[in-house]
Each structure stands twice: as C-alpha cells, then as structure tokens.
Design a protein around this motif. Structure first.
Motif, PDB file in Angstrom:
ATOM      1  N   LEU A   1      17.457  11.289  11.084  1.00  0.00           N
ATOM      2  CA  LEU A   1      18.262  12.416  11.548  1.00  0.00           C
ATOM      3  C   LEU A   1      19.462  11.978  12.383  1.00  0.00           C
ATOM      4  O   LEU A   1      19.362  11.102  13.233  1.00  0.00           O
ATOM      5  CB  LEU A   1      17.401  13.370  12.367  1.00  0.00           C
ATOM      6  N   PHE A   2      20.594  12.645  12.115  1.00  0.00           N
ATOM      7  CA  PHE A   2      21.795  12.518  12.929  1.00  0.00           C
ATOM      8  C   PHE A   2      22.040  13.860  13.613  1.00  0.00           C
ATOM      9  O   PHE A   2      21.628  14.910  13.107  1.00  0.00           O
ATOM     10  CB  PHE A   2      22.987  12.144  12.052  1.00  0.00           C
ATOM     11  N   SER A   3      22.724  13.842  14.736  1.00  0.00           N
ATOM     12  CA  SER A   3      22.896  15.073  15.521  1.00  0.00           C
ATOM     13  C   SER A   3      23.660  16.151  14.749  1.00  0.00           C
ATOM     14  O   SER A   3      23.499  17.343  15.021  1.00  0.00           O
ATOM     15  CB  SER A   3      23.616  14.764  16.831  1.00  0.00           C
ATOM     16  N   ALA A   4      24.508  15.748  13.788  1.00  0.00           N
ATOM     17  CA  ALA A   4      25.303  16.724  13.036  1.00  0.00           C
ATOM     18  C   ALA A   4      24.592  17.260  11.805  1.00  0.00           C
ATOM     19  O   ALA A   4      25.147  18.101  11.095  1.00  0.00           O
ATOM     20  CB  ALA A   4      26.638  16.094  12.633  1.00  0.00           C
ATOM     21  N   ASP A   5      23.373  16.802  11.509  1.00  0.00           N
ATOM     22  CA  ASP A   5      22.656  17.288  10.329  1.00  0.00           C
ATOM     23  C   ASP A   5      22.299  18.769  10.482  1.00  0.00           C
ATOM     24  O   ASP A   5      21.960  19.226  11.587  1.00  0.00           O
ATOM     25  CB  ASP A   5      21.384  16.470  10.102  1.00  0.00           C
ATOM     26  N   HIS A   6      22.339  19.492   9.383  1.00  0.00           N
ATOM     27  CA  HIS A   6      22.047  20.925   9.398  1.00  0.00           C
ATOM     28  C   HIS A   6      20.642  21.178   8.865  1.00  0.00           C
ATOM     29  O   HIS A   6      20.172  20.508   7.944  1.00  0.00           O
ATOM     30  CB  HIS A   6      23.065  21.673   8.540  1.00  0.00           C
ATOM     31  N   ASP A   7      19.981  22.194   9.447  1.00  0.00           N
ATOM     32  CA  ASP A   7      18.613  22.505   9.039  1.00  0.00           C
ATOM     33  C   ASP A   7      18.505  22.783   7.546  1.00  0.00           C
ATOM     34  O   ASP A   7      17.553  22.355   6.886  1.00  0.00           O
ATOM     35  CB  ASP A   7      18.095  23.720   9.814  1.00  0.00           C
TER      36      ASP A   7
ATOM     37  N   ASP B   1       0.809  -1.221   0.000  1.00  0.00           N
ATOM     38  CA  ASP B   1       0.000   0.000   0.000  1.00  0.00           C
ATOM     39  C   ASP B   1       0.838   1.265   0.000  1.00  0.00           C
ATOM     40  O   ASP B   1       0.368   2.328  -0.430  1.00  0.00           O
ATOM     41  CB  ASP B   1      -0.918   0.007   1.225  1.00  0.00           C
ATOM     42  N   CYS B   2       2.074   1.181   0.493  1.00  0.00           N
ATOM     43  CA  CYS B   2       2.911   2.372   0.588  1.00  0.00           C
ATOM     44  C   CYS B   2       4.361   1.937   0.744  1.00  0.00           C
ATOM     45  O   CYS B   2       4.644   0.927   1.406  1.00  0.00           O
ATOM     46  CB  CYS B   2       2.478   3.216   1.804  1.00  0.00           C
ATOM     47  N   ALA B   3       5.279   2.676   0.141  1.00  0.00           N
ATOM     48  CA  ALA B   3       6.708   2.419   0.317  1.00  0.00           C
ATOM     49  C   ALA B   3       7.359   3.626   0.974  1.00  0.00           C
ATOM     50  O   ALA B   3       7.123   4.773   0.577  1.00  0.00           O
ATOM     51  CB  ALA B   3       7.376   2.134  -1.024  1.00  0.00           C
ATOM     52  N   VAL B   4       8.164   3.363   1.982  1.00  0.00           N
ATOM     53  CA  VAL B   4       8.944   4.398   2.662  1.00  0.00           C
ATOM     54  C   VAL B   4      10.389   4.269   2.187  1.00  0.00           C
ATOM     55  O   VAL B   4      10.972   3.193   2.256  1.00  0.00           O
ATOM     56  CB  VAL B   4       8.883   4.243   4.192  1.00  0.00           C
ATOM     57  N   ILE B   5      10.951   5.354   1.683  1.00  0.00           N
ATOM     58  CA  ILE B   5      12.371   5.385   1.325  1.00  0.00           C
ATOM     59  C   ILE B   5      13.084   6.207   2.393  1.00  0.00           C
ATOM     60  O   ILE B   5      12.863   7.413   2.492  1.00  0.00           O
ATOM     61  CB  ILE B   5      12.608   5.995  -0.066  1.00  0.00           C
ATOM     62  N   THR B   6      13.880   5.540   3.203  1.00  0.00           N
ATOM     63  CA  THR B   6      14.593   6.270   4.248  1.00  0.00           C
ATOM     64  C   THR B   6      15.997   6.592   3.767  1.00  0.00           C
ATOM     65  O   THR B   6      16.547   5.919   2.894  1.00  0.00           O
ATOM     66  CB  THR B   6      14.606   5.481   5.574  1.00  0.00           C
ATOM     67  N   LEU B   7      16.589   7.617   4.362  1.00  0.00           N
ATOM     68  CA  LEU B   7      17.910   8.073   3.926  1.00  0.00           C
ATOM     69  C   LEU B   7      18.594   8.788   5.075  1.00  0.00           C
ATOM     70  O   LEU B   7      17.980   9.128   6.089  1.00  0.00           O
ATOM     71  CB  LEU B   7      17.788   9.002   2.721  1.00  0.00           C
ATOM     72  N   SER B   8      19.878   9.004   4.909  1.00  0.00           N
ATOM     73  CA  SER B   8      20.616   9.886   5.814  1.00  0.00           C
ATOM     74  C   SER B   8      21.275  10.972   4.988  1.00  0.00           C
ATOM     75  O   SER B   8      21.620  10.755   3.816  1.00  0.00           O
ATOM     76  CB  SER B   8      21.669   9.103   6.608  1.00  0.00           C
ATOM     77  N   ILE B   9      21.447  12.114   5.596  1.00  0.00           N
ATOM     78  CA  ILE B   9      22.121  13.222   4.919  1.00  0.00           C
ATOM     79  C   ILE B   9      23.557  12.823   4.564  1.00  0.00           C
ATOM     80  O   ILE B   9      24.063  13.140   3.482  1.00  0.00           O
ATOM     81  CB  ILE B   9      22.126  14.481   5.814  1.00  0.00           C
ATOM     82  N   ARG B  10      24.215  12.076   5.466  1.00  0.00           N
ATOM     83  CA  ARG B  10      25.609  11.690   5.211  1.00  0.00           C
ATOM     84  C   ARG B  10      25.716  10.812   3.961  1.00  0.00           C
ATOM     85  O   ARG B  10      26.683  10.909   3.210  1.00  0.00           O
ATOM     86  CB  ARG B  10      26.199  10.969   6.422  1.00  0.00           C
ATOM     87  N   ALA B  11      24.735   9.927   3.746  1.00  0.00           N
ATOM     88  CA  ALA B  11      24.785   9.054   2.569  1.00  0.00           C
ATOM     89  C   ALA B  11      24.608   9.865   1.285  1.00  0.00           C
ATOM     90  O   ALA B  11      25.281   9.610   0.284  1.00  0.00           O
ATOM     91  CB  ALA B  11      23.726   7.972   2.659  1.00  0.00           C
ATOM     92  N   LEU B  12      23.691  10.824   1.315  1.00  0.00           N
ATOM     93  CA  LEU B  12      23.497  11.657   0.128  1.00  0.00           C
ATOM     94  C   LEU B  12      24.758  12.432  -0.209  1.00  0.00           C
ATOM     95  O   LEU B  12      25.130  12.567  -1.382  1.00  0.00           O
ATOM     96  CB  LEU B  12      22.322  12.609   0.340  1.00  0.00           C
TER      97      LEU B  12
ATOM     98  N   ALA C   1      31.783  13.951   6.289  1.00  0.00           N
ATOM     99  CA  ALA C   1      30.392  13.493   6.249  1.00  0.00           C
ATOM    100  C   ALA C   1      29.480  14.456   6.993  1.00  0.00           C
ATOM    101  O   ALA C   1      28.314  14.635   6.624  1.00  0.00           O
ATOM    102  CB  ALA C   1      30.286  12.099   6.856  1.00  0.00           C
ATOM    103  N   GLU C   2      30.010  15.095   8.046  1.00  0.00           N
ATOM    104  CA  GLU C   2      29.176  15.966   8.878  1.00  0.00           C
ATOM    105  C   GLU C   2      29.272  17.440   8.487  1.00  0.00           C
ATOM    106  O   GLU C   2      28.446  18.247   8.902  1.00  0.00           O
ATOM    107  CB  GLU C   2      29.571  15.788  10.354  1.00  0.00           C
ATOM    108  N   LYS C   3      30.255  17.796   7.694  1.00  0.00           N
ATOM    109  CA  LYS C   3      30.412  19.187   7.259  1.00  0.00           C
ATOM    110  C   LYS C   3      29.313  19.552   6.269  1.00  0.00           C
ATOM    111  O   LYS C   3      28.987  18.796   5.373  1.00  0.00           O
ATOM    112  CB  LYS C   3      31.783  19.344   6.601  1.00  0.00           C
ATOM    113  N   MET C   4      28.717  20.740   6.459  1.00  0.00           N
ATOM    114  CA  MET C   4      27.657  21.165   5.545  1.00  0.00           C
ATOM    115  C   MET C   4      28.230  21.359   4.148  1.00  0.00           C
ATOM    116  O   MET C   4      29.242  22.031   3.960  1.00  0.00           O
ATOM    117  CB  MET C   4      26.974  22.441   6.004  1.00  0.00           C
TER     118      MET C   4
END
Length: 576
Positions: free
Chosen positions: A399-405, A333-344, A364-367
């Motif tokens: 979300l990871f603690s180092a992710d930026h808004d 019925d629905c697919a969720v695609i999860t991700l991390s900012i670091r992977a992108l 990985a954590e630097k904006m």
C-alpha cells in the motif's frame, strides 16, 4: 481516509529509521535462533557469519516451510518486494511463528545508481543498513577478486606461450566490478606491446552478474564450491574444446579467496527478528536468489523461511524453481506475488515510466480503474505462471498513501478470480510487522494447502526444447528465433555434453517479454529473439541473452550517489 492504508502519518526517511532503531547484540539474536557460540563468527556487534558446521548438527531436524516473495513486472523504482518480504517475516513473528528471512546482499551498482539501497524500507528493513548496503562482511569483494584472478590467470597463460591453445577470439570470461559503469561494457585489453598480452575485445560485467557470484550462491558446501570453481570455463581452444579454471590451476586459489565468503551472514530486522543475508546474483542476468546455504540453514532453524526472488516472477521466481530447487532439492511451499497499484496502472497505460526518467507522480496516483483493469493482465499472467509449478499463490498489495479503496478492492477481487489463494493488503513500510499480520495468517494457511511443486522442464530435454518451453509457458511467446551465433553456440554446447544443464534466461525485468516497452500481458503472436547463448558450467546453467541485454548497467544523469555524504559528526546521510 482509506479503510486500508495508514493516512496522515509522517514516516521518517529509511536511514533515519535505521539509525534510530534499537539493535540487539548479534550474539543474542543467534542464541534465540538456536545458533551456538561455536557456530557464530561475529563481525562487530551486530553482524556475524554462521559456520557451515551447523548443518551437521541440525541434519536430522525437519525443514520449515519455504516461502518466496516475488512480484509482478516492476517499475524502475521497484514495487517494494524487499520491504514486503521483511514485513511478512515480521508479521509471521508477530503472530507467534519462528521465522527467518533469507535474502540477497545489496549490490553497490543499484545502491549508487537509480534505486538506492536494498535493505528494505520504512519500518521493514534489515540492519545495520549502512554497513549492509556498502561493504558488509566483504563477500562481494571476495567474489570480485576471485573472478578477476581467473581472468588474470587466463591472460597470463595466453601471454606465456598459450600452452592450452586458447583461442583469443573465443573467450567466455569477462572481468567484473560491482558498480554501474557503462564505459566498461566493451573494452580492448592488452594494448602496449607483446609484454602486456594479446590484444582482444572484451568487457566487464557487474560483479553480482558474474559466474563466480552464481557459483557461490549455488554451492552446497565448501567442497562443492571448489568443484564448481574448477568447472568454470574461461574460453575454448582453436578446436572448440573448453579450458577451465582447473586447467589453469587457479581454482584452488579462487576457493581460498571465498572460504569465508561462503559462510552466510546473520543480521536482524528493525523488529529484531533474524535475517540471513547471503549471496547476491541479479535476477535479470543471473539467477536472482540468495545462497542455497542461507536457505538450508534457515530451514533447519525456523518453522517458516521467507526468501525473495529478484524482479518479477518471470525472472527470479522461475529461476528459483527451475535452477535453485532443481540443483539443491529444496521445495517451495508458497509463493507471494507482491504488487503496487501504481505499477498496475503503468502496465495499463496510465503513464510512462522508463529508467532514469522523471516519475509521473500525478498520473500514477490519480484513480484510473480502466488502466488498473488493463494492467491487471500482467498480474494474471504472473499468477498463472507461478501456479504452473504446483504451489499456492498469495497476492499482497503493497500500500501507498495515495492508493484508493476502490482500486485496492478491485485488485483483491481480480487476484482471487484469477487463481490466487488469498489477496491481502500490506503495510510493511508504514507499520512494520503490525501492518503484515493479515498477510502472515494467509501465508500460514497457504503453506498448509496441497502442494505438487515441480520444475517446468526435465533435465533430458535438448537446449532448444528447454528455451522454447520457458518462452512458451512463462513469456507466452509463439516461438523463438535464434541468431547464427546462438545456433553455433547451442550446437557446440550439445556436442560438449552440456545439454542437461539448466537454462537461466537473461532478459529485461520490466516486461514479461524480451522488450521492456511491451507492458501488461504479452502480445499475441510474438516471437522471442535469442541473440547469444553463454555457458556457466560451474554454476550449472546456460544463459541465453534475449534482445539487447546489458550485463553491466549504467548510471543515470541523476544518480543516488549524489545524495550520499558524511556529516560533521561522521554520520552517513542520504543513503536511501
């Protein structure tokens, strides 16, 4: 402070959270779920098996909504797909929905290898984590024994006059072990004289990549399991005719070894909502989803069922849609695609991260918005791929603690602009269900959206047409190149009437292509190399091998098992 993520909160280790959790007796979990006492077979106080008779009692009950959690192409550490799936289950429970998570059992290969345990993490775990990550209820041991019995029966038959005329250089079957052991990838057996058998080259697969593992996960009941085991092919005669487990009269004994393992396992999360944990196929070499029986039972017991499809959507999700759903009749019925900012950002070239390599945490954590934008091309392709199957997509940002808004806002807008129905942040690791209620609300809305779920290809396509459809529509390849061995195998399988089987591609999980170094979106004008095609007739699929694909992983120099020990009080330490 980020407007999204919990900042400054010290989170205990996964094992500390698991050991501090207050578990409810499994009988209470079962009773609240609707499993009767007669249908429950406890394994201690906090684990149990569910008898398959429950499906007869509940056969007239309508199915709940079926949600799969998949991901973008991950880093070697993974992007929190299991954490996200349990968090989404907890979030659905928080907003008042009757929910069950259905998930695979952890393999001890990754547990003692690079990734560590596979029970989720932080405040979104399945418990009791130590038992599940190690021996659990013995299902993997049973599969390993049954599969290796088939091997032993085959070699015994060759030794005792070879009545089935098996060609020792045309063997389809390999032994298995549920550990990462590179020394067993290629071996020679039966040395030491005629009494020890016919010497030949062979190898080991990790147990969760074995055909017996896939057969257990795809079987609809005990008799279906027995029939599938009987269809398993160990090799071919001198005139290219298949020899099966039924021919060797070993399928019955294999079924007896698996008669308890086929029953799904009931456990609970860190927030005591029910989890059915059963089946364990890898998604890069096997079909990468929990058992059909776990899904079928969960869908009768709950209004929402959250499953998890291994690795990226090009691996486990495609195989859920084209293999599991095709064979079982289940509808997503629905697919969720999860991700991390670091992977992108990795996909955008901000840093390099290969298996066994030290993690470049600083980069990985630097904006880095340019790298993030380029990496989002990987997300775009995954969204487009899943939408091809006619179902809505929800993107969740783990979300990871180092992710930026700014990064989070960019990804949310990008996902919505490229076809996602919703794009929401997720804090399963740090907050459990409380950090997943926005995602839960989005998923409920997505499940109510129009759905035209369908598979990618029809049964009556030729083997090559099926492979080329997946290559073009999922991997975005310009074409497919077949080795002489692959050409020979395809011709044989078509002649043997196997052309209608599903296709289960064995490929790297780190890229949308066959090449783990090709990150982001697939390049233009590239071709997929198929070096071999093998048959899993019992599981009901053929599996092409793309590029250099190992079915037995190896251990890194710094492996997870090095941190695992028992303290003076008998408590496990260092397990994830």
């Amino acid at each position: 402070m980020s407007k999204y993520a919990t900042a400054g909160k010290k989170i205990p280790s996964d094992i500390e959270i698991a050991q501090a959790a207050k578990l409810k007796p499994i009988t209470e979990i079962a009773r609240n779920l609707g499993v009767t006492e007669d249908e429950l077979e406890p394994y201690g106080k906090y684990m149990a098996k569910i008898d398959l008779s429950i499906l007869d009692r509940l056969k007239s009950r309508p199915n709940g909504k079926f949600i799969t959690v998949t991901a973008i192409s991950p880093t070697p550490l993974g992007e929190g797909k299991t954490v996200s799936s349990f968090g989404i289950g907890q979030g659905l429970a928080k907003i008042g929905k009757k929910v069950v998570n259905a998930t695979r059992e952890p393999s001890k290969g990754p547990t003692f290898g690079i990734k560590g345990g596979a029970c989720g993490g932080g405040y979104s775990q399945m418990l009791p984590m130590e038992q599940i990550n190690l021996n659990f209820t013995g299902d993997i041991h049973a599969v390993e024994t049954a599969h290796n019995l088939f091997n032993a029966a085959m070699d015994a038959s060759i030794c005792h006059g070879n009545p089935h005329r098996l060609d020792p250089v045309n063997i389809n079957l390999r032994r298995c072990m549920d550990l990462n052991d590179r020394a067993l990838r290629n071996v020679v057996v039966a040395l030491g004289g005629k009494l020890n058998g016919y010497p030949r080259e062979t190898g080991f697969d990790i147990t969760v990549a074995s055909e017996t593992s896939a057969v257990l996960a795809l079987a609809n009941d005990l008799q279906d399991l027995r029939k599938r085991l009987g269809r398993m092919i160990c090799g071919f005669t001198y005139d290219s005719k298949p020899v099966t487990a039924e021919d060797l009269k070993v399928a019955g004994a294999m079924a007896v070894l698996l008669k308890d393992a086929i029953k799904p396992n009931l456990i609970q999360s860190t927030e005591n909502h029910p989890v059915i944990c059963h089946g364990f196929p890898f998604a890069n070499v096997a079909h990468g989803n929990n058992s059909v029986l776990a899904d079928r039972i969960a869908l009768k017991l709950a209004d929402y069922v959250v499953t998890e499809s291994g690795f990226g959507a090009d691996c486990g999700a495609e195989k859920l849609f084209d293999i599991v759903c095709r064979q079982s009749g289940l509808v997503v019925d629905c697919a969720v695609i999860t991700l991390s900012i670091r992977a992108l950002k990795m996909h955008g070239g901000a840093y390099v991260f290969r298996p066994g390599q030290k993690y470049d945490k600083a980069n990985a954590e630097k904006m880095n918005l340019p790298a993030l934008e380029k990496g989002c091309e990987n997300l775009r392709v995954h969204i487009e791929n899943v939408r091809q199957f006619g179902i809505p997509v929800v993107v969740t940002i783990n979300l990871f603690s180092a992710d930026h808004d700014e990064e989070i806002d960019f990804v949310r807008k990008y996902a919505l602009d490229h076809g996602a129905a919703f794009a929401v942040p997720l804090e399963a690791w740090a907050r459990g269900g409380d950090g997943c209620t926005e995602a839960a609300e989005a998923i409920v809305k997505a499940c109510a959206m129009p759905n035209t779920f369908h598979t990618l290809y029809p049964d009556d396509m030729t083997i090559k047409q099926k492979i080329e459809t997946i290559a073009a529509k999922i991997y975005r390849a310009e074409g497919v190149d077949y080795s002489p061995l692959a050409e020979k195998k395809i011709k044989l399988f078509e002649e043997l009437g196997m052309g209608k089987l599903c296709i289960n591609v064995a490929k790297t999980q780190y890229s949308l292509t066959h090449d783990p170094s090709l990150l982001g979106a697939p390049p233009a004008h590239y071709r997929i190399p198929v070096r071999d095609v093998r048959c899993s007739a019992g599981a009901g699929f053929l599996y092409p091998l793309l590029g250099e694909m190992n079915t037995m992983p190896g251990l890194p120099a710094k492996a997870a098992y090095m941190d695992v020990d028992i303290d003076a009080n008998g408590k496990t330490v260092g397990l994830f």
